[in-house]
Design a protein around this motif. Structure first.
Motif, short mmCIF file in Angstrom:
data_model
loop_
_atom_site.label_atom_id
_atom_site.label_comp_id
_atom_site.label_asym_id
_atom_site.label_seq_id
_atom_site.Cartn_x
_atom_site.Cartn_y
_atom_site.Cartn_z
N ALA A 19 1.89 -0.57 -8.79
CA ALA A 19 2.47 -0.87 -7.59
C ALA A 19 1.52 -1.41 -6.24
N LEU A 22 -0.49 -4.80 -7.70
CA LEU A 22 0.57 -5.85 -7.68
C LEU A 22 0.89 -6.35 -6.11
N THR A 23 1.17 -5.23 -5.29
CA THR A 23 1.57 -5.77 -3.84
C THR A 23 0.33 -6.27 -3.34
N TYR A 63 7.64 -4.68 -5.65
CA TYR A 63 6.66 -3.62 -6.07
C TYR A 63 6.48 -2.28 -5.14
N ALA A 113 11.29 0.97 -10.31
CA ALA A 113 9.82 1.15 -10.12
C ALA A 113 9.27 2.08 -11.09
#
Length: 210
Positions: A19, A22-23, A63, A113
């Protein structure tokens, strides 16, 4: 540790291992689009800014925002388009076949998630990832890859199972007499973040054509 864990007085939060990466990637990509797309007209300037915001919003919506929260009264699954609140008394099983999934008498609710880890996770996992696994997850002695505590899904599932079993053993939770009508599973649609992101992206595309 392949999971993001935030400790707070009122709840614990679990996110996917990728997360933050990717964010961050989509935010940086948005900044790049904002800079490289800066044009010669006000419309192109606005399009570059809206495109950057759309990409950053996509990273947040898909994400960073999705997560699993362990609360005192319930387990909360925050997904891109809906939030599901599952009271402890409603849980009858915790699965990890495709993603961390809370099973109730009325249906199954999966966490966007926390998808199940890939087969490569079993090769990287040490013996502690198996030994620390919750007994409920390995009734026949085997351990599914998604249950390994060295993975994001496994760590979250292990925590939910541990709290759930402890409450049953201490008498805090009586699943045999739970009345679903008193404290039911609550589902709340949350299309706002994704809708806003799509609107920004569409507006950016339109302005770039002007």
């Amino acid at each position: 540790m392949p999971t993001s864990y935030d400790a707070a007085p009122e709840h614990e939060t679990y996110r996917g291992a990728s997360a933050p990466w990717l964010t961050g990637f989509l935010v940086l990509l948005g900044l790049s689009v904002g800079v490289s797309g800066w044009g010669r007209t006000p419309a192109h300037h606005a399009a570059a800014v809206l495109g950057a915001l759309a990409l950053a919003g996509l990273g947040y919506t898909l994400y960073w925002r999705p997560r699993l929260e362990v609360h005192e009264r319930e387990v909360r699954l925050v997904n891109p388009l809906r939030t599901v609140c599952v009271p402890w008394a409603q849980i009858v099983d915790v699965g990890t076949r495709f993603a961390v999934t809370l099973v109730t008498d009325t249906g199954k609710h999966s966490s966007f998630a926390l998808p199940a880890a890939g087969a490569g996770s079993s090769l990287r996992a040490g013996p502690d990832a198996v030994n620390r696994n919750h007994p409920i997850a390995r009734p026949d002695g085997s351990v599914r890859v998604g249950d390994l505590t060295s993975t994001a899904s496994g760590a979250a599932a292990h925590r939910v199972r541990s709290v759930w079993q402890r409450r049953i053993e201490t008498g805090e939770l009586d699943v045999s007499s739970a009345d679903g009508s008193e404290d039911p599973v609550r589902v709340r649609l949350t299309p706002g973040p994704l809708t806003t992101t799509l609107v920004l992206g569409a507006a950016s595309a339109v302005l770039f054509t002007l």
